[in-house]
Design a protein around this motif. Sequence first.
Motif, short mmCIF file in Angstrom:
data_model
loop_
_atom_site.label_atom_id
_atom_site.label_comp_id
_atom_site.label_asym_id
_atom_site.label_seq_id
_atom_site.Cartn_x
_atom_site.Cartn_y
_atom_site.Cartn_z
N PHE B 86 -44.41 7.08 -55.91
CA PHE B 86 -45.24 5.99 -55.45
C PHE B 86 -46.29 6.43 -54.39
O PHE B 86 -46.93 5.61 -53.86
CB PHE B 86 -44.27 5.01 -54.45
CG PHE B 86 -43.55 4.21 -55.39
CD1 PHE B 86 -43.91 3.11 -56.19
CD2 PHE B 86 -42.12 4.51 -55.65
CE1 PHE B 86 -43.12 2.14 -57.11
CE2 PHE B 86 -41.44 3.79 -56.27
CZ PHE B 86 -41.96 2.64 -57.15
N GLY B 87 -46.40 7.66 -54.34
CA GLY B 87 -47.49 8.25 -53.33
C GLY B 87 -46.94 8.23 -51.74
O GLY B 87 -47.93 8.39 -50.97
N LEU B 88 -45.76 7.95 -51.47
CA LEU B 88 -45.45 7.83 -50.08
C LEU B 88 -45.12 9.35 -49.68
O LEU B 88 -44.07 10.02 -50.25
CB LEU B 88 -44.21 7.02 -50.23
CG LEU B 88 -44.27 5.51 -50.41
CD1 LEU B 88 -42.88 4.92 -50.36
CD2 LEU B 88 -45.08 4.82 -49.30
N SER B 89 -46.03 10.15 -49.19
CA SER B 89 -45.64 11.36 -48.84
C SER B 89 -45.22 11.60 -47.34
O SER B 89 -45.53 11.03 -46.45
CB SER B 89 -47.09 12.16 -48.64
OG SER B 89 -47.87 11.61 -47.33
N GLY B 90 -43.86 12.08 -47.49
CA GLY B 90 -43.13 12.58 -46.35
C GLY B 90 -43.08 13.75 -45.93
O GLY B 90 -43.55 14.43 -46.99
N SER B 91 -42.98 14.42 -45.02
CA SER B 91 -42.84 15.62 -44.61
C SER B 91 -41.74 16.20 -45.41
O SER B 91 -40.76 15.67 -45.51
CB SER B 91 -42.84 16.09 -43.29
OG SER B 91 -41.70 15.44 -42.68
N THR B 92 -41.76 17.65 -45.87
CA THR B 92 -40.52 18.10 -46.38
C THR B 92 -39.48 18.27 -45.67
O THR B 92 -39.61 18.56 -44.17
CB THR B 92 -40.92 19.66 -46.81
OG1 THR B 92 -42.29 19.75 -47.07
CG2 THR B 92 -39.94 20.01 -47.99
N PRO B 93 -38.22 17.55 -45.88
CA PRO B 93 -37.34 17.57 -44.84
C PRO B 93 -36.61 19.17 -44.44
O PRO B 93 -36.56 19.79 -45.56
CB PRO B 93 -36.13 16.97 -45.35
CG PRO B 93 -36.17 17.09 -47.01
CD PRO B 93 -37.81 17.06 -47.20
N GLY B 94 -36.61 19.34 -43.30
CA GLY B 94 -35.96 20.87 -43.07
C GLY B 94 -34.55 20.67 -43.16
O GLY B 94 -33.73 19.89 -42.76
N LEU B 95 -33.90 21.66 -43.98
CA LEU B 95 -32.73 21.68 -44.47
C LEU B 95 -31.92 22.93 -43.70
O LEU B 95 -31.02 23.39 -44.26
CB LEU B 95 -32.75 21.76 -45.74
CG LEU B 95 -32.79 20.39 -46.66
CD1 LEU B 95 -32.53 20.51 -48.07
CD2 LEU B 95 -32.03 19.45 -45.94
N HIS B 96 -32.61 23.52 -42.49
CA HIS B 96 -31.91 24.67 -42.17
C HIS B 96 -30.29 23.94 -41.54
O HIS B 96 -30.24 23.11 -41.05
CB HIS B 96 -32.68 25.05 -40.78
CG HIS B 96 -34.11 25.71 -41.21
ND1 HIS B 96 -34.11 26.31 -42.21
CD2 HIS B 96 -35.19 25.09 -40.57
CE1 HIS B 96 -35.68 26.48 -42.42
NE2 HIS B 96 -36.23 25.90 -41.29
N MET B 97 -29.46 24.94 -41.85
CA MET B 97 -28.01 24.52 -41.36
C MET B 97 -27.32 25.37 -40.73
O MET B 97 -27.54 26.80 -40.56
CB MET B 97 -27.37 24.37 -42.87
CG MET B 97 -27.92 23.28 -43.77
SD MET B 97 -27.02 23.15 -45.30
CE MET B 97 -28.45 23.21 -46.28
N SER B 98 -26.41 24.75 -39.94
CA SER B 98 -25.36 25.80 -39.16
C SER B 98 -23.96 25.49 -39.78
O SER B 98 -23.69 24.27 -40.00
CB SER B 98 -25.42 25.77 -37.75
OG SER B 98 -24.46 24.94 -37.28
N PHE B 99 -23.16 26.53 -40.33
CA PHE B 99 -21.91 26.28 -40.55
C PHE B 99 -20.79 27.00 -39.56
O PHE B 99 -20.98 28.11 -39.20
CB PHE B 99 -21.66 26.89 -42.00
CG PHE B 99 -22.29 26.47 -43.06
CD1 PHE B 99 -22.82 25.08 -43.03
CD2 PHE B 99 -22.19 27.13 -44.33
CE1 PHE B 99 -23.80 24.70 -44.07
CE2 PHE B 99 -22.79 26.30 -45.22
CZ PHE B 99 -23.56 25.28 -45.30
N THR B 100 -20.08 25.89 -39.09
CA THR B 100 -19.07 26.32 -38.01
C THR B 100 -17.60 25.88 -38.70
O THR B 100 -17.30 24.91 -39.13
CB THR B 100 -19.42 25.65 -36.75
OG1 THR B 100 -19.39 24.35 -36.80
CG2 THR B 100 -20.93 26.14 -36.14
N GLY B 101 -16.84 26.78 -38.18
CA GLY B 101 -15.46 26.72 -38.48
C GLY B 101 -14.36 27.94 -38.01
O GLY B 101 -15.02 28.84 -38.12
#
Lengths: 141, 333
Positions: B86-101
């Motif tokens: 639709f031409g709705l430009s959002g910024s690229t979502p940042g997908l940096h993650m941290s895995f803890t456990g």
Amino acid sequence: MRLTQGAFSFLPDLTDEEITAQVQYALDKGWAVSVEYTDDPHPRNNYWEMWGLPLFDLADAAGIVAEVVACRRAHPEHYVRLNAFDSTLGRQTTALSFLVGRPTVEPGFRLERQETTDRCIRYTLHSYATDRPAGSRYAAP
Amino acid sequence: MTRPQHQPFRAQPASSAAARAEAQPPAGPPPLAPDAKVDLQAARAESGVEKVLTELDTDLVGMVPVKARIAEIAALLLVDGQRARFGLSGSTPGLHMSFTGSPGTGKTTVALRMAEMLHRLGYSRRGHLVSVTRDDLVGQYVGHTAPKTKDALKRAMGGVLFIDEAYYLFRAENERDYGQEAIEILLQVMEEHRDDLVVIFAGYADRMDQFFAANPGLSSRVAHHIDFPDYSIDELMAIGQLMVAREGYRFAESTLPVLREYLSRRSRQPRFANARSVRNALERARLRHANRLLESGLPVSRDDLMELRPEDFLSSRVFTDPVDGTPAGPATG
């Protein structure tokens, strides 16, 4: 005079997207890409300055294009080129080389004649840019 | 001589990311009309997300919060793709993650899957995983760290950079440690090249908390903090079943209660490492199984070669050591 060295040099200058696509092609072929720059455009000047080491083991072109951008920023008004080296046995040579940066004004070359024995004349090329010392050859306009 | 009408290299935007963003609109189809409707379910089916998520569900036991978060990320990427139409430009979502456990809760396994998944969802271009530890990022002397870290980051571009045991990067007791420099470069590249790579930090929960507390800038740039819960006994049993099936073994009917008892005892002993402990238990059961067959001296059938019996587990030290006290020797696995 527009310098025509390497691949694509008779085309309009490549955009960054086009450079990315070419680099990706080279990486997909398994070639190692390196960035070089110089301010001496003589065609026999084979050994340009290396911008860091060749970039081995990359999967994506983004890292190389980032280096090109960094090299242009650090050396504005210089020629910048990309070399892709094919290391497979039997080839082991530069498979692709093209310019990715050039100065705004390129003064070009003159033909020099040298008289020698027996009225022979030898011809050579002289780059106007190299009349000035290295580092200040291509002043910004 | 006049300069020909070429576009000079210099007139281009400096950042490749900006250049890419600028070049995108003409490449795609024209934007849809504002009152158009798109079928999200159809788009979902088309993208193959369903298959990825189902695979994840069948191959990995438990991990409910992890799977939920991954499904959310998949939905976000899908909706973003439709918004772009639709031409709705959002910024690229940042997908940096941290895995803890805790140890053995599947952090590395999920990271491997994540690279492939983000590729299938169209977020990362190559879908390869570059796994590094402190050794690969931090240098030995002044000026060694930056090229090393940048090299690792460049190799990971278009894919996922997985930093295992990330808390080793930062050593609070030594302020001249080069780890800090590596973190600064990571931060810078994570911001500048957020659409070129995804960085995943992994480590044990308590030490990662200290690590993020000491580096608040890092913590805030990591959008997804995913906590891997410990497995329940039932989940560990299911994992054991999956593991033996993959190795071409099976449990005898009478083995299952023994294995359950083994796992419940082992989980109360020190240095319990969840799925990794299950793997180690099975490895040792295989040893005893082989030894039992050899010592019996009888001809063996295909079933004998496949079946793990209770005695393969019962001779384990786990059944002789006190359950809650300190074990007599170092507990293995």
